[in-house]
Design an enzyme around this catalytic site. Structure first.
Site, PDB file in Angstrom:
ATOM      1  N   LYS A 119       0.869  -1.205  -0.093  1.00  0.00           N
ATOM      2  CA  LYS A 119      -0.066   0.095  -0.038  1.00  0.00           C
ATOM      3  C   LYS A 119       0.998   1.429   0.015  1.00  0.00           C
ATOM      4  O   LYS A 119       0.337   2.230  -0.394  1.00  0.00           O
ATOM      5  CB  LYS A 119      -0.751   0.082   1.305  1.00  0.00           C
ATOM      6  CG  LYS A 119      -1.711  -1.064   1.650  1.00  0.00           C
ATOM      7  CD  LYS A 119      -2.547  -0.878   2.860  1.00  0.00           C
ATOM      8  CE  LYS A 119      -2.653  -2.337   3.319  1.00  0.00           C
ATOM      9  NZ  LYS A 119      -3.389  -1.923   4.762  1.00  0.00           N
ATOM     10  N   GLY A 120       1.905   1.144   0.461  1.00  0.00           N
ATOM     11  CA  GLY A 120       2.930   2.255   0.758  1.00  0.00           C
ATOM     12  C   GLY A 120       3.107   3.481  -0.385  1.00  0.00           C
ATOM     13  O   GLY A 120       3.248   4.476  -0.244  1.00  0.00           O
ATOM     14  N   GLU A 168       7.669   2.471  -6.212  1.00  0.00           N
ATOM     15  CA  GLU A 168       7.668   1.939  -4.832  1.00  0.00           C
ATOM     16  C   GLU A 168       7.972   3.018  -3.899  1.00  0.00           C
ATOM     17  O   GLU A 168       8.492   4.137  -4.376  1.00  0.00           O
ATOM     18  CB  GLU A 168       8.878   1.037  -4.647  1.00  0.00           C
ATOM     19  CG  GLU A 168       9.226   0.295  -3.571  1.00  0.00           C
ATOM     20  CD  GLU A 168       8.157  -0.776  -3.069  1.00  0.00           C
ATOM     21  OE1 GLU A 168       7.123   0.008  -2.532  1.00  0.00           O
ATOM     22  OE2 GLU A 168       8.381  -1.818  -3.087  1.00  0.00           O
ATOM     23  N   ASP A 205      14.364  -1.010   1.081  1.00  0.00           N
ATOM     24  CA  ASP A 205      15.241  -1.271   2.418  1.00  0.00           C
ATOM     25  C   ASP A 205      16.238  -2.532   2.021  1.00  0.00           C
ATOM     26  O   ASP A 205      17.380  -2.238   1.529  1.00  0.00           O
ATOM     27  CB  ASP A 205      14.116  -1.445   3.415  1.00  0.00           C
ATOM     28  CG  ASP A 205      14.583  -1.445   4.789  1.00  0.00           C
ATOM     29  OD1 ASP A 205      15.819  -1.734   4.939  1.00  0.00           O
ATOM     30  OD2 ASP A 205      13.732  -1.064   5.631  1.00  0.00           O
ATOM     31  N   PHE A 223      13.665   5.455  11.119  1.00  0.00           N
ATOM     32  CA  PHE A 223      12.281   5.108  11.051  1.00  0.00           C
ATOM     33  C   PHE A 223      11.491   5.878  10.397  1.00  0.00           C
ATOM     34  O   PHE A 223      11.256   6.763  11.253  1.00  0.00           O
ATOM     35  CB  PHE A 223      11.815   4.567  11.989  1.00  0.00           C
ATOM     36  CG  PHE A 223      10.453   3.499  12.345  1.00  0.00           C
ATOM     37  CD1 PHE A 223       9.656   3.635  11.510  1.00  0.00           C
ATOM     38  CD2 PHE A 223      10.681   2.395  12.966  1.00  0.00           C
ATOM     39  CE1 PHE A 223       8.618   2.855  11.086  1.00  0.00           C
ATOM     40  CE2 PHE A 223       9.538   1.432  13.213  1.00  0.00           C
ATOM     41  CZ  PHE A 223       8.586   1.904  12.234  1.00  0.00           C
ATOM     42  N   ARG A 273       0.309   6.829   7.447  1.00  0.00           N
ATOM     43  CA  ARG A 273       0.507   6.909   6.026  1.00  0.00           C
ATOM     44  C   ARG A 273       0.126   8.021   5.498  1.00  0.00           C
ATOM     45  O   ARG A 273       0.440   8.434   4.514  1.00  0.00           O
ATOM     46  CB  ARG A 273      -0.293   5.744   5.455  1.00  0.00           C
ATOM     47  CG  ARG A 273       0.107   4.013   5.558  1.00  0.00           C
ATOM     48  CD  ARG A 273      -0.465   3.226   4.604  1.00  0.00           C
ATOM     49  NE  ARG A 273      -0.339   1.887   5.105  1.00  0.00           N
ATOM     50  CZ  ARG A 273       0.704   1.006   4.730  1.00  0.00           C
ATOM     51  NH1 ARG A 273       1.418   1.649   4.034  1.00  0.00           N
ATOM     52  NH2 ARG A 273       0.740  -0.046   5.252  1.00  0.00           N
TER      53      ARG A 273
HETATM   54  C1  PRP Z   1       7.659  -1.862   2.596  1.00  0.00           C
HETATM   55  C2  PRP Z   1       7.849  -0.864   1.020  1.00  0.00           C
HETATM   56  C3  PRP Z   1       8.383  -1.850   0.082  1.00  0.00           C
HETATM   57  C4  PRP Z   1       9.199  -2.972   1.093  1.00  0.00           C
HETATM   58  C5  PRP Z   1      10.690  -2.603   1.135  1.00  0.00           C
HETATM   59  O1  PRP Z   1       6.454  -2.422   2.245  1.00  0.00           O
HETATM   60  O2  PRP Z   1       6.622  -0.394   0.667  1.00  0.00           O
HETATM   61  O3  PRP Z   1       7.506  -2.503  -0.529  1.00  0.00           O
HETATM   62  O4  PRP Z   1       8.766  -2.770   2.429  1.00  0.00           O
HETATM   63  O5  PRP Z   1      11.181  -3.165   1.945  1.00  0.00           O
HETATM   64  P1  PRP Z   1      12.435  -4.568   1.240  1.00  0.00           P
HETATM   65  O6  PRP Z   1      13.362  -3.596   0.356  1.00  0.00           O
HETATM   66  O7  PRP Z   1      13.127  -4.571   2.589  1.00  0.00           O
HETATM   67  O8  PRP Z   1      11.961  -5.482   0.643  1.00  0.00           O
HETATM   68  P2  PRP Z   1       5.440  -3.389   3.172  1.00  0.00           P
HETATM   69  O9  PRP Z   1       5.826  -4.804   3.232  1.00  0.00           O
HETATM   70  O10 PRP Z   1       5.735  -2.704   4.631  1.00  0.00           O
HETATM   71  O11 PRP Z   1       4.256  -2.973   2.822  1.00  0.00           O
HETATM   72  P3  PRP Z   1       3.123  -1.710   2.786  1.00  0.00           P
HETATM   73  O12 PRP Z   1       3.724  -1.252   1.303  1.00  0.00           O
HETATM   74  O13 PRP Z   1       2.029  -2.149   2.608  1.00  0.00           O
HETATM   75  O14 PRP Z   1       3.586  -0.780   3.889  1.00  0.00           O
END
Ligand code: PRP
Length: 187
Positions: free
Chosen positions: A50-51, A107, A111, A160, A173
């Site tokens: 969703k981010g 995206e 991370d 964070f 969000r």
């Molecule tokens: C977050 C972000 C990326 C992912 C990055 O999504 O939106 O998709 O983590 O992390 P990585 O590089 O360690 O894989 P999340 O799984 O928290 O879901 P969200 O988008 O719904 O918040």
């Protein structure tokens, strides 16, 4: 313990103001236009729920070439703050006429790199004309797998961050800026 407010007051620092985010997105939109303007292919944004939703929504309005969008949902599993590297796809997309389609994954943050490594490999297996990645934020110090985005809004330190799509426990969000969450909120 204080009652959580899920508001701007829970941030100890503003990393990017609304205006700074707007400037970053304007620059990214020009870079994306320059890359795709000569292409005869259909350009499809692949929004990772969703981010990335607020970022993608703002970005698509600034891109002055025809664009379509689809949404996918991926998540990585692990314990606590540590990713296991195992990524699962919860919502897939249909790609009609893939050989004439440029896919641009949108995206909010990179991370460990696990999510995008998985997603780019998966989408490439569908044989589109191209697959590129645009991220609003990049935290290279947290990488577990090698991954470099094609379009990058800003590199950030290992803090964070919440807001503009980024969450802690699904909260924050909707904040219009990106801030650093106070430690006492998540520790
Ligand atoms: C977050 C972000 C990326 C992912 C990055 O999504 O939106 O998709 O983590 O992390 P990585 O590089 O360690 O894989 P999340 O799984 O928290 O879901 P969200 O988008 O719904 O918040």
């Amino acid at each position: 313990m204080s009652t959580p407010t899920y508001s701007a007051a829970d941030c100890k620092e503003v990393l990017f103001s609304e205006q700074q985010i707007d400037e970053i997105i304007t620059r990214l939109a020009r870079e994306i236009e320059d890359t795709y303007k000569g292409s005869k292919n259909r350009l499809v944004m692949v929004i990772t729920l969703k981010g990335a939703l607020p970022f993608a929504s703002a970005l698509m309005k600034k891109i002055n070439i025809p664009i379509q969008y689809e949404c996918v949902k991926v998540s990585s599993y692990g314990s606590g703050t540590k990713s296991s590297g195992e990524v699962k796809l919860h919502l897939d997309l249909q790609i009609s006429d893939p050989e004439n389609t440029d896919l641009l994954i949108i995206e909010d943050i990179i991370d460990s790199g696990n999510t995008l490594s998985f997603l780019t490999a998966y989408l490439k297996s569908r044989r589109p004309a191209s697959v590129r990645v645009c991220t609003l934020l990049d935290k290279p110090s947290r990488r577990e797998v090698d991954f470099t985005p094609d379009f990058n809004g800003a590199q950030i330190p290992d803090k964070f961050v919440v807001g503009f799509g980024l969450d802690f426990d699904e909260n924050y969000r909707a904040l219009p800026f990106i801030g650093v969450l106070k430690e006492e909120i998540y520790s």
